[in-house]
Structure formats: C-alpha cells, structure tokens
Design a protein around this motif. Structure first.
Motif, mmCIF file in Angstrom:
data_model
loop_
_atom_site.group_PDB
_atom_site.id
_atom_site.type_symbol
_atom_site.label_atom_id
_atom_site.label_comp_id
_atom_site.label_asym_id
_atom_site.label_seq_id
_atom_site.Cartn_x
_atom_site.Cartn_y
_atom_site.Cartn_z
ATOM 1 N N SER A 5 -11.191 -11.301 -17.779
ATOM 2 C CA SER A 5 -11.438 -10.173 -16.654
ATOM 3 C C SER A 5 -11.231 -10.784 -15.218
ATOM 4 C CB SER A 5 -12.791 -9.649 -16.745
ATOM 5 O OG SER A 5 -13.791 -10.434 -16.264
ATOM 6 N N ASP A 7 -12.737 -9.406 -11.236
ATOM 7 C CA ASP A 7 -13.204 -8.553 -10.628
ATOM 8 C C ASP A 7 -12.554 -8.298 -9.091
ATOM 9 O OD1 ASP A 7 -15.101 -8.117 -12.331
ATOM 10 O OD2 ASP A 7 -16.738 -9.383 -11.388
ATOM 11 N N ASN A 8 -12.479 -7.237 -8.637
ATOM 12 C CA ASN A 8 -11.713 -6.786 -7.131
ATOM 13 C C ASN A 8 -10.415 -7.083 -7.347
ATOM 14 O OD1 ASN A 8 -14.348 -6.148 -6.247
ATOM 15 N ND2 ASN A 8 -14.838 -8.346 -6.072
ATOM 16 N N TYR A 121 -11.048 -0.609 -14.211
ATOM 17 C CA TYR A 121 -12.026 0.440 -13.974
ATOM 18 C C TYR A 121 -12.172 1.135 -12.401
ATOM 19 C CZ TYR A 121 -13.859 -1.029 -18.304
ATOM 20 O OH TYR A 121 -14.092 -1.413 -19.628
ATOM 21 N N GLU A 133 -20.689 0.353 -20.514
ATOM 22 C CA GLU A 133 -19.961 -0.887 -20.820
ATOM 23 C C GLU A 133 -18.801 -0.775 -21.848
ATOM 24 O OE1 GLU A 133 -23.490 -0.257 -21.111
ATOM 25 O OE2 GLU A 133 -24.281 -1.545 -19.813
ATOM 26 N N PHE A 147 -18.592 -5.826 -20.531
ATOM 27 C CA PHE A 147 -18.190 -5.743 -19.286
ATOM 28 C C PHE A 147 -18.757 -4.279 -18.793
ATOM 29 C CE2 PHE A 147 -14.750 -8.306 -21.413
ATOM 30 C CZ PHE A 147 -14.815 -9.327 -20.343
ATOM 31 N N SER A 148 -19.561 -4.378 -17.676
ATOM 32 C CA SER A 148 -19.637 -3.139 -16.890
ATOM 33 C C SER A 148 -18.359 -2.783 -16.285
ATOM 34 C CB SER A 148 -20.676 -3.291 -15.939
ATOM 35 O OG SER A 148 -22.010 -3.645 -16.456
ATOM 36 N N LEU A 150 -17.259 -1.646 -13.465
ATOM 37 C CA LEU A 150 -17.381 -1.712 -11.843
ATOM 38 C C LEU A 150 -15.812 -1.379 -11.280
ATOM 39 C CD1 LEU A 150 -19.350 -4.982 -11.641
ATOM 40 C CD2 LEU A 150 -20.141 -2.710 -11.585
ATOM 41 N N ARG A 153 -12.641 -3.708 -11.234
ATOM 42 C CA ARG A 153 -12.649 -4.729 -12.362
ATOM 43 C C ARG A 153 -11.256 -4.616 -13.277
ATOM 44 N NH1 ARG A 153 -18.451 -6.136 -15.202
ATOM 45 N NH2 ARG A 153 -18.105 -7.594 -13.348
#
Length: 186
Positions: A5, A7-8, A121, A133, A147-148, A150, A153
């Motif tokens: 994964s 993020d951002n 996401y 999740e 994995f949440s 978010l 992500r």
C-alpha cells in the motif's frame, strides 16, 4: 510479499474531485447493484456494493490523471515482474452503511486473466472505528493484514494469491477499484 500500500497516492483536492464526480454519477443512476463475480447474480448475503464501470480507453477528465498513473503502474509491473499485463478494467464501488463483500479471490474460476488487483480509497474524514477495512488473508485463511479505507490510500495485490473481504462500515464507503489482465479486454 505480493501486496502493498501507499498512503496519499493522490492529494485531497483530487480525492474531493473524484468524490464529487462519484456523487454526480450516483445521482444520475450510473451505479448498479454489484453481482457476484463468476455467478453473475445479485446476492446481498455475499456483497452489498454498487458499481459504476469506467472505460480505460476513453477516460473522462475526472480520472485522466489516475489513468496515467495506472498506465505507468502497468508498465512497471511488466518490467519488474514480467507479468504480461495487457489491459486493465476499473470501476467506482460504493458501499452503503453496513454493507460488505465476503471473503473471495479476484481471480475468477472461469478465467485466469486477472493478475493484479488495485484499490484507491476515496473516503474523506475516515476515522478508526468507522469499519470498512479490507482484510487480506493467506491461502490457509489466516488474516495477515487490514487496510483502513483512508482517502488517498492505494492498495495492490496479486489477484490469485490473496483471499480478501470488505468489512461492514458505519459510514458509506467509496473506492476506485480495478484489475490488471494478461489479455485484451476491449
């Protein structure tokens, strides 16, 4: 490990643009109840999302930047892992409150063309405890990662190696989801 994964991957402005676009598409009834893959039937006991399929050959302005990223990812996966990816398919997936998708593999029983699953996401203001999740399991059925969902992500994994499920959420859940294939789709 076959999954990962980032993020951002996209900034919050781009997330917001994609969420607004999704809202418009839902208001225009472009989303339809998702069917269970392989069986091509509706089954709310297995999954409760609705989807809006997108055409990678004719992307709209709302997701052209994301398409450019996916084209680069396809190229890099082929260069580094010799996957032989030829095309990908994708959709927006909307999960109303309390819906889920039970444990499954993304490689269909009647086709081995799905190689790599990707999820971006688009859930703004998502908090711990909101649920929704993505749980990933090993082939023996043991959960190995959650994995949440978010905003921004990006999660990717090999489609035939990781059973996974979407857990119920207390808020609506939105994602841009797709699969890279070893055959031409269009």
């Amino acid at each position: 490990h076959g999954f990962g994964s980032v993020d951002n991957l996209i900034d919050q402005h781009t997330v917001r643009k994609l969420v607004k676009w999704s809202d418009i598409l839902r208001a225009e009834n472009q989303f339809v109840a998702a069917k269970v893959s392989g069986e091509k039937i509706l089954n709310a006991q297995i999954r409760g999302d609705s989807t809006c399929w997108l055409d990678p050959l004719h992307p709209t302005a709302e997701w052209i930047e994301l398409k450019q990223f996916l084209d680069q990812l396809q190229s890099q996966l082929n260069e580094k892992f010799f996957l032989g990816i030829k095309q990908y398919e994708c959709h927006l997936a909307y999960y109303p409150v309390g819906t889920f998708y039970k444990k499954h593999l993304d490689r269909l029983s009647n086709s081995s063309s799905r190689l790599f699953t990707f999820i971006l996401y688009l859930n703004e203001n998502w908090n711990e405890g909101d649920g929704g999740e993505l749980a990933i399991f090993d082939k023996q059925g043991l959960e190995i990662k959650r994995f949440s969902p978010l905003a921004g992500r990006f999660v990717g994994f090999m489609s035939d190696e990781f059973p996974h499920e979407v857990l119920p959420a207390i808020k609506p859940r939105l994602s841009f989801t797709g699969w890279m294939h070893n055959k031409l789709l269009y």
